[in-house]
Design an enzyme around this catalytic site. Structure first.
Site, PDB file in Angstrom:
ATOM      1  CE  LYS A  39      -0.199   0.409   4.980  1.00 30.89           C
ATOM      2  NZ  LYS A  39      -0.761  -0.072   6.213  1.00 30.89           N
ATOM      3  NE  ARG A 134      -4.375   1.085  12.200  1.00 30.36           N
ATOM      4  CZ  ARG A 134      -3.497   0.849  11.224  1.00 30.36           C
ATOM      5  NH1 ARG A 134      -2.844   1.842  10.658  1.00 30.36           N
ATOM      6  NH2 ARG A 134      -3.250  -0.378  10.832  1.00 30.36           N
TER       7      ARG A 134
HETATM    8  C1  LIG Z   1       0.257  -0.574   6.880  1.00 28.60           C
HETATM    9  C2  LIG Z   1       0.112  -1.794   7.680  1.00 28.60           C
HETATM   10  C3  LIG Z   1       1.182  -2.684   7.807  1.00 28.60           C
HETATM   11  C4  LIG Z   1       2.540  -2.418   7.206  1.00 28.60           C
HETATM   12  O1  LIG Z   1       3.155  -1.360   7.854  1.00 28.60           O
HETATM   13  P1  LIG Z   1       4.689  -0.966   7.561  1.00 28.60           P
HETATM   14  O2  LIG Z   1       5.035  -0.056   8.662  1.00 28.60           O
HETATM   15  O3  LIG Z   1       4.707  -0.304   6.236  1.00 28.60           O
HETATM   16  O4  LIG Z   1       5.462  -2.215   7.583  1.00 28.60           O
HETATM   17  C5  LIG Z   1       0.974  -3.831   8.525  1.00 28.60           C
HETATM   18  N1  LIG Z   1      -0.209  -4.095   9.109  1.00 28.60           N
HETATM   19  C6  LIG Z   1      -1.267  -3.262   9.033  1.00 28.60           C
HETATM   20  C7  LIG Z   1      -2.530  -3.608   9.706  1.00 28.60           C
HETATM   21  C8  LIG Z   1      -1.134  -2.084   8.312  1.00 28.60           C
HETATM   22  O5  LIG Z   1      -2.171  -1.241   8.222  1.00 28.60           O
END
Ligand SMILES: *Cc1c(COP(=O)(O)O)cnc(C)c1O
Length: 364
Positions: A39, A134
């Site tokens: 993402k 969150r």
């Molecule tokens: C964005 C996200 C990740 C990945 O995060 P990074 O810091 O880019 O490794 C993993 N788990 C969830 C639930 C996320 O929203």
């Protein structure tokens, strides 16, 4: 159709491939599967193919568009949806993702019904909130009840495991203690359902340091890694970890100089607010050589997260469509029409790869 060349974000696929390899290998050594999270750079097609070819155990994103694109490119998955789903997107979720992170029973029931309709079996990872505040169950008794309900009552979804997320909203560090808290929740659930859970997902990039310094508790067997693979910056800059095995320059912004002039460094006239309504801070350093580049906040949102590659160049600020640099201390001459390169950080990577004004060029 415009024939414009700049601004462009270049993606070095060879370096990205090396980063995926380095991270996946270190995790595999500890029995940890990696979900490659795409993402952060909006699931650029050529990069998706890489994640598919390499040893990532899952392709993951918060946006179903990226998973759809990956399927259209012929990737095999499995595909993991990492934003807890909207009730309104369940038909797409079931169609596109094999497994998803969840925290709401009403949504899980909808996923179960829809999976029946689509004749699929969808995996559920229940999220525990361990303090980052969150997504995830805060009440762990409620989480246990939902886990047992999925196991005993639902036919088309299965309980694949549990997970947590840290370091996103509440800035909470992933520590061995937090991981042990997650494992304890897993063990309570396992006792209640009478079997072991397949997946205990210990977080994202912020949990990777525990792999590197050998403090990850044994039962954590899954991480969801985005930033660490794409940029590898935060771990070194924020955690002081040696990440020299990662390429920090997978992504490069290239933008063109459209003006160079000697100007005062302090604005001249009555100072009010800038074009976004903010009060600026300006340091009076006398007359300085400045460059204006054709790229702006519309593209990268945060100029403080752009790092000029050339020494002696400083980002002063930006407006919607202009980036302003101090180039006084750069030794060699620069001219209008020259192209300057910048390193990206997470926020600028996210915004730039999503700007329709930015060309994306992937290089082998
Ligand atoms: C964005 C996200 C990740 C990945 O995060 P990074 O810091 O880019 O490794 C993993 N788990 C969830 C639930 C996320 O929203």
């Amino acid at each position: 159709m415009l024939e414009k060349k700049y601004p462009v974000v270049e993606v070095d696929l060879k370096k990205l491939r090396q980063n995926i390899d380095e991270i996946v290998r270190r995790c595999k050594e500890k029995g940890i599967d990696v979900a490659g999270v795409v993402k952060g750079f909006n699931g650029i097609s050529q990069t998706l193919k890489l994640y598919g070819e390499l040893e990532c155990s899952y392709i993951a994103s918060s946006r179903l568009e990226h998973l759809e694109n990956a399927r259209e490119l012929g990737l095999k998955g499995p595909f993991l949806a990492i934003r807890i789903p909207m009730q309104s997107e369940i038909p797409d979720l079931v169609r596109l993702a094999d497994i998803s992170l969840n925290s709401e029973l009403s949504v899980i029931k909808t996923i179960d019904k829809e999976s029946g309709r689509q004749k699929k079996r969808h995996g559920i990872i229940l999220m525990a909130d361990l303090g980052d505040l969150r997504e995830g169950f805060w009440d762990k008794a409620e989480m246990l009840n939902v886990a047992v309900y999925i196991e005993k009552e639902l036919k088309n979804v299965y309980l694949a495991g549990i997970g947590t997320n840290l370091g996103c909203y509440g800035s909470i560090n992933a520590t061995p203690d937090k991981m042990k808290e997650l494992i304890a929740i897993a063990e309570t659930i396992e006792e209640a359902i009478g079997r072991r859970l397949d997946i205990i997902s210990g977080g994202g990039t912020t949990s990777f340091p525990l792999v590197v310094n050998n403090t990850m508790p044994e039962r954590i067997n899954h991480l969801r890694i985005g930033e660490g693979i794409a940029l590898g910056r935060d771990l070194e800059d924020l955690w002081n970890l040696d990440m020299s095995f990662l390429n920090k320059d997978v992504f490069t912004l290239k933008a063109e100089i459209i003006e160079i002039k000697d100007k005062p460094s302090y604005p001249v006239g009555e100072i009010f607010v800038d074009c976004f309504g903010n009060r600026g801070h300006y340091e009076d350093r006398g007359i300085r050589k400045r460059a204006v580049l054709a790229v702006g906040k519309v593209d990268f949102a945060l100029d403080s997260q752009l790092e000029p590659r050339l020494p002696g160049i400083q980002v002063l600020g930006s407006s919607s469509d202009h980036l302003i640099l101090d180039i006084q201390d750069y030794e060699d001459g620069l001219a209008v029409g020259d192209i300057l390169e910048f390193d990206l950080r997470y926020s600028t990577m996210v915004f730039l790869t999503n700007s329709k004004y930015i060309r994306i060029e992937c290089r082998e």
